[in-house]
Design an enzyme around this catalytic site. Structure first.
Site, PDB file in Angstrom:
ATOM      1  CD  GLU A   1       3.905  14.865   0.300  1.00 17.48           C
ATOM      2  OE1 GLU A   1       5.062  14.411   0.270  1.00 17.48           O
ATOM      3  OE2 GLU A   1       3.661  16.086   0.258  1.00 17.48           O
TER       4      GLU A   1
ATOM      5  CB  CYS B   1       7.509   8.129   2.867  1.00 18.97           C
ATOM      6  SG  CYS B   1       7.024   9.355   4.080  1.00 18.97           S
TER       7      CYS B   1
ATOM      8  N   GLY C   1       1.454   7.475  -1.456  1.00 19.66           N
ATOM      9  CA  GLY C   1       1.687   6.083  -1.841  1.00 19.66           C
ATOM     10  C   GLY C   1       2.959   5.978  -2.643  1.00 19.66           C
ATOM     11  CB  SER C   2       4.327   3.247  -4.637  1.00 17.18           C
ATOM     12  OG  SER C   2       3.247   3.021  -5.521  1.00 17.18           O
ATOM     13  CB  THR C   3       7.379   6.801  -7.257  1.00 15.36           C
ATOM     14  OG1 THR C   3       7.876   7.560  -6.146  1.00 15.36           O
ATOM     15  CG2 THR C   3       7.696   7.529  -8.543  1.00 15.36           C
TER      16      THR C   3
ATOM     17  N   GLY D   1       1.605   6.810  -8.016  1.00 17.99           N
ATOM     18  CA  GLY D   1       1.491   8.274  -8.127  1.00 17.99           C
ATOM     19  C   GLY D   1       1.520   8.730  -9.577  1.00 17.99           C
TER      20      GLY D   1
HETATM   21  P1  NAD Z   1       0.502   2.157  -3.289  1.00 23.50           P
HETATM   22  O1  NAD Z   1       0.922   3.198  -4.250  1.00 23.50           O
HETATM   23  O2  NAD Z   1       0.523   0.742  -3.713  1.00 23.50           O
HETATM   24  O3  NAD Z   1      -0.979   2.417  -2.776  1.00 23.50           O
HETATM   25  C1  NAD Z   1      -1.364   3.646  -2.231  1.00 23.50           C
HETATM   26  C2  NAD Z   1      -2.851   3.835  -2.426  1.00 23.50           C
HETATM   27  O4  NAD Z   1      -3.145   3.965  -3.820  1.00 23.50           O
HETATM   28  C3  NAD Z   1      -3.724   2.685  -1.928  1.00 23.50           C
HETATM   29  O5  NAD Z   1      -4.860   3.230  -1.286  1.00 23.50           O
HETATM   30  C4  NAD Z   1      -4.125   1.990  -3.215  1.00 23.50           C
HETATM   31  O6  NAD Z   1      -5.350   1.269  -3.117  1.00 23.50           O
HETATM   32  C5  NAD Z   1      -4.267   3.159  -4.159  1.00 23.50           C
HETATM   33  N1  NAD Z   1      -4.202   2.841  -5.588  1.00 23.50           N
HETATM   34  C6  NAD Z   1      -3.769   1.703  -6.189  1.00 23.50           C
HETATM   35  N2  NAD Z   1      -3.867   1.821  -7.539  1.00 23.50           N
HETATM   36  C7  NAD Z   1      -4.355   3.060  -7.782  1.00 23.50           C
HETATM   37  C8  NAD Z   1      -4.653   3.803  -8.972  1.00 23.50           C
HETATM   38  N3  NAD Z   1      -4.464   3.279 -10.186  1.00 23.50           N
HETATM   39  N4  NAD Z   1      -5.123   5.058  -8.847  1.00 23.50           N
HETATM   40  C9  NAD Z   1      -5.307   5.616  -7.631  1.00 23.50           C
HETATM   41  N5  NAD Z   1      -5.050   4.976  -6.476  1.00 23.50           N
HETATM   42  C10 NAD Z   1      -4.581   3.715  -6.540  1.00 23.50           C
HETATM   43  O7  NAD Z   1       1.425   2.420  -2.012  1.00 23.50           O
HETATM   44  P2  NAD Z   1       1.569   1.524  -0.720  1.00 23.50           P
HETATM   45  O8  NAD Z   1       2.329   0.285  -1.120  1.00 23.50           O
HETATM   46  O9  NAD Z   1       0.242   1.408  -0.056  1.00 23.50           O
HETATM   47  O10 NAD Z   1       2.507   2.443   0.224  1.00 23.50           O
HETATM   48  C11 NAD Z   1       3.887   2.387   0.241  1.00 23.50           C
HETATM   49  C12 NAD Z   1       4.464   3.546  -0.547  1.00 23.50           C
HETATM   50  O11 NAD Z   1       3.946   4.783  -0.059  1.00 23.50           O
HETATM   51  C13 NAD Z   1       5.979   3.668  -0.406  1.00 23.50           C
HETATM   52  O12 NAD Z   1       6.559   3.915  -1.661  1.00 23.50           O
HETATM   53  C14 NAD Z   1       6.164   4.884   0.501  1.00 23.50           C
HETATM   54  O13 NAD Z   1       7.399   5.533   0.370  1.00 23.50           O
HETATM   55  C15 NAD Z   1       5.004   5.720   0.094  1.00 23.50           C
HETATM   56  N6  NAD Z   1       4.681   6.712   1.146  1.00 23.50           N
HETATM   57  C16 NAD Z   1       5.004   8.008   0.946  1.00 23.50           C
HETATM   58  C17 NAD Z   1       4.762   8.966   1.930  1.00 23.50           C
HETATM   59  C18 NAD Z   1       5.144  10.403   1.727  1.00 23.50           C
HETATM   60  O14 NAD Z   1       4.681  11.242   2.485  1.00 23.50           O
HETATM   61  N7  NAD Z   1       5.963  10.732   0.748  1.00 23.50           N
HETATM   62  C19 NAD Z   1       4.163   8.570   3.124  1.00 23.50           C
HETATM   63  C20 NAD Z   1       3.835   7.237   3.310  1.00 23.50           C
HETATM   64  C21 NAD Z   1       4.097   6.306   2.297  1.00 23.50           C
END
Ligand code: NAD
Length: 471
Positions: free
Chosen positions: A245, A279, A223-225, A228
């Protein structure tokens, strides 16, 4: 809303369960509700964790062949249902049906790869004084938290290595794309042992509880930094194992000797596939001044001929953005780009309904603009002119991100020299985001922690144990 709209179930403790609460799942191509999804609360999360704990104890006693066999069955069931999964993916994620089928096929490839892997014990030393062996033990219950850009692929590529190594898993998809994972649950229910794979859903409420939970042995997060970092903070109290990731702002450097007409399509695809929601997409394109205009013209030709539309419509090359938040975010980047550069293709959101942004190319823009410095995660690419290779290497490395990078040149030796100097977990030459199940993926700097895929990634689902016997 149609009365016969389907409500998807959660896979919990071996059963498919409907909960009281629902998540409304929106089709990003028309903003209509396409399905409901059972929403989990702390009660379902507790059940998932208890069931996964029980199941893992039994599963850890099985041999590698049995686990590989289950993964082969999962690969087959995905293959047999490829079109149905792809249809769900297009509906909830927005990507074209062809791209959705590609995602499912890639998921099959990951599952099949892990179904053929094993990690044997290693003999480190056997001499007069001692025998030392390296063993790899299961960790316990893994929690996998996924984003919305490749919901099915990510669910599969986290599940396969986790269970191969003797762990059980709890999958939590993103709130806006839960149903391809829930459908995966329907397919898994008859073929996997009770509690081995559990699926819960939320609207962003359960993350903190999962990541702080003492019974979760490992979190595999994509997910997002921004999120993360929260995961890292919350899991700190129990020192839960982590793979993160995260986001990226991948630079691509086009050197003076590159041939724009030869590479433009590959660069375009590497930036715009999945409507830029990858990503490791090219997110900033640095082009040498000698070929800058030519490169911009080649990319413009391709962009102008690319149709953004409903993923099910004939002729659509790319779909909408996946959700409203992302749509609004990308629109704000376009507004800024109008002030800081020249838009040579696209630039105005398409008329709704649907979260459609046309391919947008921005030239004459520089570092310091949000579109260059931040992760746009959408179909808008800044094209930046450079003249000095050392300066552009410094600019590429100045980002807090370090997921991927690429160098494009007719001279592989020279390109290699530049590639060596780039700070990223993956650096490609004359290609970008060339990934696969056997190639480790790891982000440098704020793009992540740990590794996924390949043998390196597999090891992250194990606890290292040294057996040291005195003779
Ligand atoms: P996000 O971080 O908003 O959400 C990712 C997940 O985290 C979701 O399932 C969400 O419900 C959950 N989440 C939300 N708050 C949380 C918390 N406090 N604790 C634990 N989990 C929580 O990301 P997004 O907007 O869904 O995805 C886009 C981002 O993901 C972009 O920054 C992209 O670059 C990144 N991404 C990275 C990779 C990689 O392999 N590096 C791959 C795909 C996407």
């Amino acid at each position: 809303m149609s009365k016969d709209i389907k409500k998807y179930k959660l896979l919990l403790d071996g059963e498919l369960i409907t909960t009281d609460q629902s998540i409304e799942v929106i089709n990003p191509a028309n903003e209509e509700i396409i399905a409901l999804c059972s929403k989990a609360t702390n009660k379902e999360l507790d059940l998932a964790i208890e069931s996964a704990k029980k199941s893992q104890k039994l599963w850890a006693k099985t041999g590698i062949e049995e686990r590989q066999q289950v993964l082969h069955e999962i690969t087959n069931v995905i293959k047999d249902n490829r079109d149905q999964i792809a249809r769900i993916l297009t509906l909830e994620q927005g990507k074209t049906f062809i791209a959705a089928k590609g995602e499912v096929q890639f998921a099959e490839a990951f599952c099949n790869y892990f179904a053929n892997q094993s990690l044997d014990n290693q003999l480190l030393k056997d001499d007069d004084s001692s025998i030392i062996e390296i063993h790899r033990l299961p960790l316990g219950v893994v929690a996998a938290i996924a984003p919305w850009n490749f919901p099915f692929l990510i669910a599969v590529y986290k599940t396969a290595p986790a269970i191969l190594m003797g762990n059980s898993i709890i999958l939590k998809p993103a709130p806006t794309t839960p149903i391809s994972t829930c459908f995966f649950g329907e397919l898994l229910q008859p073929i996997v042992p009770r509690g081995l794979i559990n699926i819960i859903t939320d609207e962003n409420e359960l993350g903190p509880t999962i990541t702080r939970h003492p019974d979760i042995a490992k979190i595999s997060f994509t997910g997002s930094t921004f999120t993360g970092k929260k995961v890292a903070e919350n899991s700190g109290s129990t020192l839960t194992r982590l793979t993160l990731e995260l986001g990226g702002n991948d630079p691509a450097i086009v050197m003076a000797d590159a041939q724009p007409s030869k590479i433009a399509q590959d660069i375009f695809n590497s930036s715009m596939n999945n409507t830029g929601q990858i990503c490791a997409a090219i997110k900033r394109l640095y082009v040498h001044q000698d070929i800058y205009e030519e490169m911009c013209n080649e990319l413009k030709k391709i962009a102008d001929g690319t149709k953004v539309g409903d993923g099910f419509e004939q002729g659509s090359d790319l779909g909408p953005l996946q959700n409203k938040n992302q749509y609004e975010k990308v629109k704000s980047y376009i507004e800024e780009a109008k002030q800081k550069g020249n838009i040579i293709s696209g630039g105005e959101p398409l008329e709704g309904p649907g979260y459609f942004i046309p391919i947008t190319l921005v030239k004459d823009i520089q570092d310091g603009a949000k579109l260059v410095d931040e992760e746009q995660f959408g179909p808008i690419l800044p094209i930046i002119k450079y003249d000095d290779i050392d300066e552009v290497i410094d600019l590429s490395n100045s980002s807090k991100y370090g997921l991927g990078a690429s160098v494009w040149s007719e001279n592989i030796k020279k390109a290699r020299e530049v590639a060596i100097k780039l700070e990223a977990g993956s650096v490609w030459v004359n290609q970008h985001a060339a990934i696969g199940p056997d190639i480790p993926l790891s982000g440098a700097k704020e793009s992540g922690l740990g590794v996924e895929w390949g043998e390196e990634g597999l090891k992250e689902f194990t606890q290292l144990k040294i057996l040291n016997i005195k003779k």
